[in-house]
Design a protein around this motif. Structure first.
Motif, PDB file in Angstrom:
ATOM      1  N   ALA A  59      40.539  35.951  15.987  1.00 42.90           N
ATOM      2  CA  ALA A  59      41.272  36.679  17.024  1.00 42.90           C
ATOM      3  C   ALA A  59      42.242  37.683  16.419  1.00 42.90           C
ATOM      4  N   VAL A  60      42.950  37.291  15.384  1.00 41.55           N
ATOM      5  CA  VAL A  60      43.918  38.208  14.781  1.00 41.55           C
ATOM      6  C   VAL A  60      43.191  39.326  14.041  1.00 41.55           C
ATOM      7  N   SER A  61      42.053  39.017  13.438  1.00 37.40           N
ATOM      8  CA  SER A  61      41.273  40.054  12.748  1.00 37.40           C
ATOM      9  C   SER A  61      40.748  41.081  13.741  1.00 37.40           C
ATOM     10  N   THR A  62      40.280  40.604  14.901  1.00 35.18           N
ATOM     11  CA  THR A  62      39.775  41.485  15.949  1.00 35.18           C
ATOM     12  C   THR A  62      40.863  42.427  16.451  1.00 35.18           C
ATOM     13  N   SER A  63      42.109  41.946  16.419  1.00 34.19           N
ATOM     14  CA  SER A  63      43.224  42.756  16.904  1.00 34.19           C
ATOM     15  C   SER A  63      43.582  43.881  15.931  1.00 34.19           C
ATOM     16  N   GLY A  64      43.039  43.801  14.703  1.00 38.18           N
ATOM     17  CA  GLY A  64      43.348  44.831  13.719  1.00 38.18           C
ATOM     18  C   GLY A  64      44.477  44.459  12.772  1.00 38.18           C
ATOM     19  N   GLU A  65      45.119  43.346  13.021  1.00 39.63           N
ATOM     20  CA  GLU A  65      46.213  42.883  12.153  1.00 39.63           C
ATOM     21  C   GLU A  65      45.616  42.327  10.866  1.00 39.63           C
ATOM     22  N   LYS A  66      46.243  42.635   9.745  1.00 41.00           N
ATOM     23  CA  LYS A  66      45.770  42.150   8.445  1.00 41.00           C
ATOM     24  C   LYS A  66      46.481  40.840   8.104  1.00 41.00           C
ATOM     25  N   VAL A  67      45.765  39.739   8.244  1.00 39.16           N
ATOM     26  CA  VAL A  67      46.283  38.406   7.920  1.00 39.16           C
ATOM     27  C   VAL A  67      45.137  37.627   7.284  1.00 39.16           C
ATOM     28  N   SER A  68      45.395  36.998   6.151  1.00 35.27           N
ATOM     29  CA  SER A  68      44.339  36.230   5.485  1.00 35.27           C
ATOM     30  C   SER A  68      44.165  34.875   6.164  1.00 35.27           C
ATOM     31  N   LEU A  69      43.001  34.270   5.954  1.00 38.51           N
ATOM     32  CA  LEU A  69      42.741  32.941   6.498  1.00 38.51           C
ATOM     33  C   LEU A  69      43.734  31.932   5.919  1.00 38.51           C
ATOM     34  N   ALA A  70      44.086  32.066   4.653  1.00 40.62           N
ATOM     35  CA  ALA A  70      45.074  31.169   4.035  1.00 40.62           C
ATOM     36  C   ALA A  70      46.427  31.289   4.735  1.00 40.62           C
ATOM     37  N   THR A  71      46.811  32.507   5.095  1.00 41.60           N
ATOM     38  CA  THR A  71      48.075  32.704   5.816  1.00 41.60           C
ATOM     39  C   THR A  71      48.014  32.062   7.191  1.00 41.60           C
ATOM     40  N   VAL A  72      46.866  32.153   7.855  1.00 38.58           N
ATOM     41  CA  VAL A  72      46.707  31.507   9.159  1.00 38.58           C
ATOM     42  C   VAL A  72      46.892  30.004   9.012  1.00 38.58           C
ATOM     43  N   TYR A  73      46.227  29.390   8.035  1.00 42.52           N
ATOM     44  CA  TYR A  73      46.383  27.951   7.798  1.00 42.52           C
ATOM     45  C   TYR A  73      47.840  27.600   7.517  1.00 42.52           C
ATOM     46  N   ALA A 104      52.582  38.034  14.946  1.00 41.18           N
ATOM     47  CA  ALA A 104      51.223  38.357  15.379  1.00 41.18           C
ATOM     48  C   ALA A 104      50.482  37.099  15.825  1.00 41.18           C
ATOM     49  N   LEU A 105      50.563  36.050  15.030  1.00 41.75           N
ATOM     50  CA  LEU A 105      49.867  34.806  15.374  1.00 41.75           C
ATOM     51  C   LEU A 105      50.510  34.134  16.585  1.00 41.75           C
ATOM     52  N   LEU A 154      48.523  42.006  21.014  1.00 44.96           N
ATOM     53  CA  LEU A 154      49.597  42.151  20.038  1.00 44.96           C
ATOM     54  C   LEU A 154      50.524  43.313  20.359  1.00 44.96           C
ATOM     55  N   THR A 155      50.075  44.258  21.170  1.00 41.06           N
ATOM     56  CA  THR A 155      50.901  45.423  21.513  1.00 41.06           C
ATOM     57  C   THR A 155      51.719  45.205  22.784  1.00 41.06           C
ATOM     58  N   ASP A 156      51.538  44.104  23.465  1.00 38.50           N
ATOM     59  CA  ASP A 156      52.249  43.795  24.703  1.00 38.50           C
ATOM     60  C   ASP A 156      53.667  43.335  24.351  1.00 38.50           C
ATOM     61  N   SER A 157      54.689  44.107  24.776  1.00 32.01           N
ATOM     62  CA  SER A 157      56.067  43.781  24.396  1.00 32.01           C
ATOM     63  C   SER A 157      56.558  42.475  25.027  1.00 32.01           C
ATOM     64  N   VAL A 158      56.098  42.162  26.240  1.00 34.70           N
ATOM     65  CA  VAL A 158      56.475  40.894  26.874  1.00 34.70           C
ATOM     66  C   VAL A 158      55.909  39.728  26.064  1.00 34.70           C
ATOM     67  N   ALA A 159      54.652  39.853  25.646  1.00 35.25           N
ATOM     68  CA  ALA A 159      54.013  38.812  24.840  1.00 35.25           C
ATOM     69  C   ALA A 159      54.721  38.664  23.499  1.00 35.25           C
ATOM     70  N   GLN A 160      55.097  39.773  22.881  1.00 37.10           N
ATOM     71  CA  GLN A 160      55.813  39.720  21.606  1.00 37.10           C
ATOM     72  C   GLN A 160      57.191  39.096  21.775  1.00 37.10           C
ATOM     73  N   ASP A 161      57.881  39.414  22.872  1.00 35.82           N
ATOM     74  CA  ASP A 161      59.193  38.807  23.142  1.00 35.82           C
ATOM     75  C   ASP A 161      59.059  37.301  23.322  1.00 35.82           C
ATOM     76  N   ARG A 162      58.028  36.870  24.052  1.00 38.82           N
ATOM     77  CA  ARG A 162      57.789  35.439  24.261  1.00 38.82           C
ATOM     78  C   ARG A 162      57.521  34.765  22.910  1.00 38.82           C
TER      79      ARG A 162
END
Length: 143
Positions: free
Chosen positions: A53-67, A31-32, A5-13
């Protein structure tokens, strides 16, 4: 999932992926999307695996938001939903028409070689209907 999530190239993509579909780049969507397409590779995920995966990254996202976000990505044409057994949904970043292998032992979905699939005939559809798409899921188990 290998994109960070901290990779700027990945975020740009990821941001470009959202922009091509006209989706607003909220913090959660970026983030997702970074986890899904940040490394440029196609993948198959479940909502639960993406949530982990997103939880492991430290980002706060609920399972409902992922769905909800996965459904929004599908509605925008960025992903395809593949349903196995009528209840288990996988989400595929490869939106081309292609078959899948479902590995029963590990409950994983992977791409099957489309060039090797040949469908010679489909049943006649009822009057007033047309075939929208054909999903092919080939179930495998290790021997």
């Amino acid at each position: 999932m290998t994109a960070k999530l901290t990779d700027s190239v990945a975020q740009d993509r990821a941001g470009g992926w959202l922009a091509e579909a006209g989706l607003r780049p909220t913090r959660q969507r970026v983030a997702l999307a970074t986890l899904l397409v940040g490394d440029g590779k196609d993948r198959h995920v479940t909502a639960e695996s993406l949530f982990d995966a997103v939880s492991t990254s430290g980002e706060k996202v609920s399972l409902a938001t992922v769905y909800n976000t996965l459904r929004a990505f599908c509605e925008a044409g960025l992903m395809r939903e593949i349903t196995v057994d009528g209840s288990k949904s996988y989400f595929d970043t490869n939106i081309t028409d292609h078959p899948h292998f479902f590995w029963e032992d590990s409950a994983e979905l992977s791409d099957a070689p489309a060039e090797e699939l040949e469908i010679k005939r489909l049943p006649e559809v009822p009057e007033g209907a047309e075939i929208a798409k054909v999903d092919v899921v080939i179930r495998l188990r290790k021997t």
